[in-house]
Motif scaffolding. Structure first.
Motif, short mmCIF file in Angstrom:
data_model
loop_
_atom_site.label_atom_id
_atom_site.label_comp_id
_atom_site.label_asym_id
_atom_site.label_seq_id
_atom_site.Cartn_x
_atom_site.Cartn_y
_atom_site.Cartn_z
N ASN A 71 0.83 -1.21 0.00
CA ASN A 71 0.00 0.00 0.00
C ASN A 71 0.86 1.26 0.00
O ASN A 71 0.57 2.22 -0.72
N ALA A 72 1.93 1.25 0.80
CA ALA A 72 2.83 2.41 0.83
C ALA A 72 3.48 2.60 -0.54
O ALA A 72 3.61 3.74 -1.02
N PHE A 73 3.88 1.51 -1.17
CA PHE A 73 4.53 1.58 -2.48
C PHE A 73 3.60 2.17 -3.54
O PHE A 73 4.00 3.04 -4.31
N VAL A 74 2.37 1.67 -3.61
CA VAL A 74 1.43 2.17 -4.62
C VAL A 74 1.17 3.66 -4.43
O VAL A 74 1.19 4.44 -5.38
N LEU A 75 0.92 4.07 -3.20
CA LEU A 75 0.62 5.47 -2.92
C LEU A 75 1.82 6.36 -3.23
O LEU A 75 1.68 7.45 -3.80
N GLN A 76 3.02 5.90 -2.83
CA GLN A 76 4.23 6.68 -3.11
C GLN A 76 4.45 6.79 -4.61
O GLN A 76 4.81 7.85 -5.13
N THR A 77 4.24 5.70 -5.32
CA THR A 77 4.43 5.70 -6.77
C THR A 77 3.46 6.66 -7.45
O THR A 77 3.84 7.40 -8.37
N LEU A 78 2.22 6.66 -7.03
CA LEU A 78 1.24 7.58 -7.60
C LEU A 78 1.67 9.03 -7.38
O LEU A 78 1.64 9.84 -8.31
N GLY A 79 2.06 9.36 -6.15
CA GLY A 79 2.50 10.72 -5.88
C GLY A 79 3.71 11.11 -6.70
O GLY A 79 3.76 12.20 -7.30
N ASP A 80 4.70 10.21 -6.75
CA ASP A 80 5.93 10.50 -7.49
C ASP A 80 5.65 10.70 -8.98
O ASP A 80 6.14 11.64 -9.61
N ARG A 81 4.84 9.82 -9.56
CA ARG A 81 4.59 9.89 -11.00
C ARG A 81 3.77 11.13 -11.36
O ARG A 81 3.99 11.75 -12.41
N PHE A 82 2.82 11.49 -10.52
CA PHE A 82 2.03 12.70 -10.78
C PHE A 82 2.94 13.93 -10.77
O PHE A 82 2.81 14.81 -11.62
N LEU A 83 3.83 13.98 -9.79
CA LEU A 83 4.72 15.15 -9.67
C LEU A 83 5.67 15.22 -10.86
O LEU A 83 5.87 16.29 -11.45
N GLU A 84 6.24 14.08 -11.22
CA GLU A 84 7.16 14.06 -12.36
C GLU A 84 6.45 14.43 -13.66
O GLU A 84 6.99 15.16 -14.50
N ALA A 85 5.22 13.95 -13.82
CA ALA A 85 4.47 14.24 -15.05
C ALA A 85 4.16 15.73 -15.16
O ALA A 85 4.21 16.30 -16.25
N ASP A 86 3.87 16.36 -14.04
CA ASP A 86 3.59 17.80 -14.08
C ASP A 86 4.83 18.59 -14.47
O ASP A 86 4.77 19.51 -15.29
#
Length: 437
Positions: A71-86
């Motif tokens: 759960n920590a991995f999925v949530l961290q990955t979502l946050g990281d990818r959203f930030l990088e995409a922006d």
């Protein structure tokens, strides 16, 4: 890509109304601990196989550690990818993001520490028992339709990353045959969830091509969100296969949201919209009948019933605050509805479904900055309050304000979710001043 903003970045961000990503960057720097924990799981699975263990027979604490790490991995990955995409989508504002993007990323990052902390407890305590209801739901997606292009890119990148990391857990599941009927049924259900999830992910991937039209964008968004939610579930089922018996089988397509949600949701009506989650659908806090609620004009009515207990002493001694509270109730067009929602909150607090939100030092976070200065709460399990669906580990306040009402602004009564931080600012919610939001 460097994330230290330049003067040009600051100027461009100010021109388009973007906000600083300093807090988001702090969360992203903490990602190393998450990926370290994920690497440890690979070693743990190999050791378990070498010792003749399988997905059903490993220790309960090890299952809890695996689930919490996932759960920590999925949530961290979502946050990281959203930030990088922006950042990649608009290099001129590196170090800044649109407010809606900041809100969405914080919704992902905020629960990470809680899951990671539980994973560490389970790692060091063989008798550890998970204190959170599972399978857990993802935090709610931001209320914006359609989502910005950067969100869609971030979701797709996160979906691909999460999909790739399910393979090791699937291999571990398939390494041995179940021995009981329940284990066989669980394994078959997990395979079904996996097949549905992979199909959704591939469908979203195949639909996406360059800069999609609005119609294609919306269709891809619908499917990629469903795929991410299902991957989040799939990882939890792979960690604790017995959970598969608690969830519904997947639907062939994401279900459209109703145009108008029912005024009084029930477990059955809500569960038709949650697909795979089944028994983990949110509970509903019952409200008192309107005939049981006191009215603002009753002699013993407590005008401070919406205010956080910690804020009472301060504001009861403030003449302007007393005037603001009385004005709030005078202008409330439906005080019974306001009191019903507060009663739902009070009941959920008594049951332990929610608690007061804490800061990083385990102190109460406090109250909202605007009258009636309500407490900041955090959910302990999925729940519906005031018609609003809330996931586990989600912060919220009951926002009631008459700000700007005399100038034509609507009276506001809503469950507001977010990631709240301490501030010295406070407002009285003047009905004669335009709201600043």
């Amino acid at each position: 890509m460097p994330t230290q903003p330049t003067l040009w970045n600051r100027f461009c961000a100010k021109m388009v109304g973007e906000v600083s990503a300093d807090t988001l960057e702090a969360y992203r720097r903490a990602s190393l601990a998450v990926y370290d924990a994920l690497d440890h799981l690979e070693v743990h699975r190999k050791n378990a196989l070498d010792n003749g263990k399988n997905a059903w027979t490993i220790a309960p604490a090890a299952k809890a550690e695996t689930l919490c790490t996932w759960n920590a991995f999925v949530l961290q990955t979502l946050g990281d990818r959203f930030l990088e995409a922006d950042y990649e989508g608009d290099p001129s504002t590196v170090g800044f993001v649109p407010p809606i993007t900041a809100d969405q990323i914080l919704r992902f990052y905020t629960p990470v520490e809680g899951w990671l902390n539980r994973a560490q407890q389970a790692h060091y305590n063989p008798d550890y028992k998970l204190d959170w209801p599972v399978p857990a739901l993802l935090p709610k997606w931001s209320d914006v339709e359609p989502c910005p292009n950067a969100h869609l890119v971030g979701m797709l990148e996160a979906m691909r990353a999460v999909r790739d990391h399910t393979q090791a857990a699937l291999t571990f599941l398939e390494a041995s045959e179940p021995t009981t009927e329940d284990e066989k049924k669980s394994k078959n259900l997990i395979r079904q969830v996996q097949a549905s999830t992979m199909a959704r992910a591939r469908y979203a991937d195949d639909m996406m091509n360059g800069n999609p039209s609005r119609d294609v964008h919306e269709r891809v968004e619908e499917h990629v969100k469903a795929a991410i939610e299902d991957f989040f579930l799939l990882g939890q089922l792979l960690a604790m296969p017995e959970l598969a018996l608690k969830v519904n089988t997947p639907k062939p397509q994401p279900q459209p949201k109703p145009a108008t949600p029912p005024a009084t949701p029930t477990f059955d009506s809500f569960s038709t919209d949650v697909g795979l989650w089944g028994a983990s659908a949110p509970s509903v806090a019952p409200a008192l009948a309107s005939s049981q609620l006191a009215r603002p004009n009753d002699p013993n009515f407590d005008v401070w019933c919406l205010t956080s207990p910690e804020a009472l002493v301060k504001f009861k001694q403030d003449r302007e605050a007393v005037r603001a509270i009385k004005t709030l109730w005078q202008l409330d067009p439906d005080p019974v509805r306001t009191l019903q929602i507060q009663d739902e909150i009070n009941a959920a607090l008594m049951r332990g479904d929610i608690t007061y939100a804490l800061d990083r030092y385990n102190q109460k976070l406090g109250h909202f900055f605007c009258a009636p200065w309500g407490a900041v709460y955090a959910t302990k399990r999925p729940i519906i309050i005031g018609g609003e669906r809330l996931g586990a580990m989600q912060q919220f306040i009951f926002n009631v304000t008459c700000e700007g009402v005399n100038l034509g602004a609507p009276f506001e009564r809503e469950i507001m979710t977010g990631n709240f931080t301490p501030t010295t600012k406070f407002e009285y919610g003047d009905p004669n001043e335009q709201p600043d939001h």
